[in-house]
Motif scaffolding. Structure first.
Motif, PDB file in Angstrom:
ATOM      1  N   LYS A 167       0.972  -1.209  -0.030  1.00 39.37           N
ATOM      2  CA  LYS A 167       0.011   0.034   0.102  1.00 39.37           C
ATOM      3  C   LYS A 167       0.762   1.237   0.049  1.00 39.37           C
ATOM      4  O   LYS A 167       1.871   1.358   0.690  1.00 39.37           O
ATOM      5  CB  LYS A 167      -0.939  -0.007   1.279  1.00 39.37           C
ATOM      6  N   ASN A 168       0.616   2.267  -0.949  1.00 38.66           N
ATOM      7  CA  ASN A 168       1.432   3.372  -0.932  1.00 38.66           C
ATOM      8  C   ASN A 168       2.928   3.280  -1.141  1.00 38.66           C
ATOM      9  O   ASN A 168       3.613   4.019  -0.523  1.00 38.66           O
ATOM     10  CB  ASN A 168       0.980   4.388   0.068  1.00 38.66           C
ATOM     11  N   GLY A 169       3.064   2.328  -1.859  1.00 36.13           N
ATOM     12  CA  GLY A 169       4.702   2.053  -1.994  1.00 36.13           C
ATOM     13  C   GLY A 169       5.336   1.437  -0.806  1.00 36.13           C
ATOM     14  O   GLY A 169       6.527   1.190  -0.742  1.00 36.13           O
ATOM     15  N   SER A 170       4.665   0.808   0.004  1.00 37.45           N
ATOM     16  CA  SER A 170       5.398  -0.023   1.313  1.00 37.45           C
ATOM     17  C   SER A 170       4.744  -1.132   1.351  1.00 37.45           C
ATOM     18  O   SER A 170       3.658  -1.540   1.119  1.00 37.45           O
ATOM     19  CB  SER A 170       4.830   0.550   2.765  1.00 37.45           C
ATOM     20  N   PHE A 171       5.627  -2.137   1.624  1.00 39.30           N
ATOM     21  CA  PHE A 171       5.121  -3.502   1.712  1.00 39.30           C
ATOM     22  C   PHE A 171       5.114  -4.106   3.022  1.00 39.30           C
ATOM     23  O   PHE A 171       5.977  -3.724   3.716  1.00 39.30           O
ATOM     24  CB  PHE A 171       6.585  -4.595   0.993  1.00 39.30           C
ATOM     25  N   PHE A 172       4.258  -5.008   3.569  1.00 39.99           N
ATOM     26  CA  PHE A 172       3.756  -5.205   4.975  1.00 39.99           C
ATOM     27  C   PHE A 172       3.739  -6.655   5.080  1.00 39.99           C
ATOM     28  O   PHE A 172       3.018  -7.271   4.066  1.00 39.99           O
ATOM     29  CB  PHE A 172       2.407  -4.540   5.425  1.00 39.99           C
ATOM     30  N   ASP A 173       3.906  -7.323   6.336  1.00 39.51           N
ATOM     31  CA  ASP A 173       3.984  -8.527   6.597  1.00 39.51           C
ATOM     32  C   ASP A 173       2.416  -8.715   6.843  1.00 39.51           C
ATOM     33  O   ASP A 173       1.805  -7.881   7.222  1.00 39.51           O
ATOM     34  CB  ASP A 173       5.086  -9.212   7.357  1.00 39.51           C
ATOM     35  N   SER A 174       2.157  -9.970   7.193  1.00 42.91           N
ATOM     36  CA  SER A 174       1.026 -10.526   7.888  1.00 42.91           C
ATOM     37  C   SER A 174       0.310  -9.711   8.947  1.00 42.91           C
ATOM     38  O   SER A 174      -0.818  -9.545   9.616  1.00 42.91           O
ATOM     39  CB  SER A 174       0.689 -11.779   8.061  1.00 42.91           C
ATOM     40  N   LYS A 175       1.422  -9.083   9.800  1.00 44.12           N
ATOM     41  CA  LYS A 175       1.006  -8.382  11.208  1.00 44.12           C
ATOM     42  C   LYS A 175       1.144  -7.071  10.991  1.00 44.12           C
ATOM     43  O   LYS A 175       1.038  -6.203  11.934  1.00 44.12           O
ATOM     44  CB  LYS A 175       2.068  -8.901  12.076  1.00 44.12           C
ATOM     45  N   GLY A 176       1.195  -6.500   9.962  1.00 45.69           N
ATOM     46  CA  GLY A 176       1.344  -5.207   9.474  1.00 45.69           C
ATOM     47  C   GLY A 176       2.487  -4.461   9.752  1.00 45.69           C
ATOM     48  O   GLY A 176       2.634  -3.201   9.512  1.00 45.69           O
ATOM     49  N   ASN A 177       3.785  -5.236   9.724  1.00 50.38           N
ATOM     50  CA  ASN A 177       4.961  -4.753  10.038  1.00 50.38           C
ATOM     51  C   ASN A 177       5.583  -4.256   8.640  1.00 50.38           C
ATOM     52  O   ASN A 177       5.341  -5.037   7.741  1.00 50.38           O
ATOM     53  CB  ASN A 177       5.787  -5.395  10.715  1.00 50.38           C
ATOM     54  N   VAL A 178       6.197  -3.248   8.508  1.00 56.48           N
ATOM     55  CA  VAL A 178       6.681  -2.877   7.015  1.00 56.48           C
ATOM     56  C   VAL A 178       7.990  -3.624   6.852  1.00 56.48           C
ATOM     57  O   VAL A 178       8.775  -3.720   7.700  1.00 56.48           O
ATOM     58  CB  VAL A 178       7.183  -1.327   7.148  1.00 56.48           C
ATOM     59  N   ILE A 179       8.084  -4.256   5.694  1.00 55.21           N
ATOM     60  CA  ILE A 179       9.115  -5.088   5.377  1.00 55.21           C
ATOM     61  C   ILE A 179      10.069  -4.171   4.476  1.00 55.21           C
ATOM     62  O   ILE A 179      11.335  -4.301   4.708  1.00 55.21           O
ATOM     63  CB  ILE A 179       8.611  -6.179   4.547  1.00 55.21           C
ATOM     64  N   ALA A 180       9.407  -3.194   3.816  1.00 56.08           N
ATOM     65  CA  ALA A 180      10.379  -2.315   2.744  1.00 56.08           C
ATOM     66  C   ALA A 180       9.306  -1.345   2.419  1.00 56.08           C
ATOM     67  O   ALA A 180       8.365  -1.457   2.124  1.00 56.08           O
ATOM     68  CB  ALA A 180      11.119  -3.161   1.712  1.00 56.08           C
ATOM     69  N   LYS A 181      10.048  -0.442   1.706  1.00 54.05           N
ATOM     70  CA  LYS A 181       9.608   0.865   1.112  1.00 54.05           C
ATOM     71  C   LYS A 181      10.225   1.197  -0.212  1.00 54.05           C
ATOM     72  O   LYS A 181      11.322   0.902  -0.247  1.00 54.05           O
ATOM     73  CB  LYS A 181       9.620   2.074   1.973  1.00 54.05           C
ATOM     74  N   LEU A 182       9.414   1.464  -1.226  1.00 51.00           N
ATOM     75  CA  LEU A 182      10.038   1.402  -2.729  1.00 51.00           C
ATOM     76  C   LEU A 182      10.577   2.851  -2.408  1.00 51.00           C
ATOM     77  O   LEU A 182      10.349   3.901  -2.108  1.00 51.00           O
ATOM     78  CB  LEU A 182       8.971   1.543  -3.616  1.00 51.00           C
ATOM     79  N   PRO A 183      11.864   3.071  -3.193  1.00 53.60           N
ATOM     80  CA  PRO A 183      12.728   4.165  -3.447  1.00 53.60           C
ATOM     81  C   PRO A 183      11.724   5.269  -4.067  1.00 53.60           C
ATOM     82  O   PRO A 183      10.972   4.814  -4.803  1.00 53.60           O
ATOM     83  CB  PRO A 183      13.826   3.956  -4.036  1.00 53.60           C
ATOM     84  N   LEU A 184      11.841   6.526  -3.868  1.00 61.58           N
ATOM     85  CA  LEU A 184      11.160   7.696  -4.305  1.00 61.58           C
ATOM     86  C   LEU A 184      11.406   7.869  -5.816  1.00 61.58           C
ATOM     87  O   LEU A 184      10.815   8.403  -6.411  1.00 61.58           O
ATOM     88  CB  LEU A 184      11.320   8.799  -3.512  1.00 61.58           C
ATOM     89  N   LYS A 185      12.899   7.582  -6.074  1.00 58.67           N
ATOM     90  CA  LYS A 185      13.252   7.805  -7.288  1.00 58.67           C
ATOM     91  C   LYS A 185      13.025   6.495  -8.284  1.00 58.67           C
ATOM     92  O   LYS A 185      13.312   5.642  -8.155  1.00 58.67           O
ATOM     93  CB  LYS A 185      14.789   8.205  -7.423  1.00 58.67           C
TER      94      LYS A 185
END
Length: 72
Positions: free
Chosen positions: A54-72
């Motif tokens: 969602k919105n360029g961020s990847f989340f695990d099943s518990k809602g923790n951020v795994i990674a965010k896409l770079p802005l560039k």
């Protein structure tokens, strides 16, 4: 995208990583690094674990951020 698992995203990003390495596409160095790091992270996670994006961020099943896409 919701209700997808680690195996799905790993497959997609392994393909993107291979395309970078083969010169099929040439994204920024920042995105190449993101792809390498993301593939490494995902390969250590349980393949059946649910993930969402969602919105360029990847989340695990518990809602923790795994990674965010770079802005560039």
């Amino acid at each position: 995208m919701t209700k997808l698992n680690v195996a799905h995203f790993l497959g997609v990003y392994q393909m993107r990583k291979k395309m970078h390495e083969d010169g099929i596409n040439n994204p920024s160095e920042e995105f190449k690094k993101f792809t390498r790091d993301f593939v490494e992270k995902l390969s250590k996670m349980p393949m059946e674990e649910k993930m969402s994006c969602k919105n360029g961020s990847f989340f695990d099943s518990k809602g923790n951020v795994i990674a965010k896409l770079p802005l560039k």
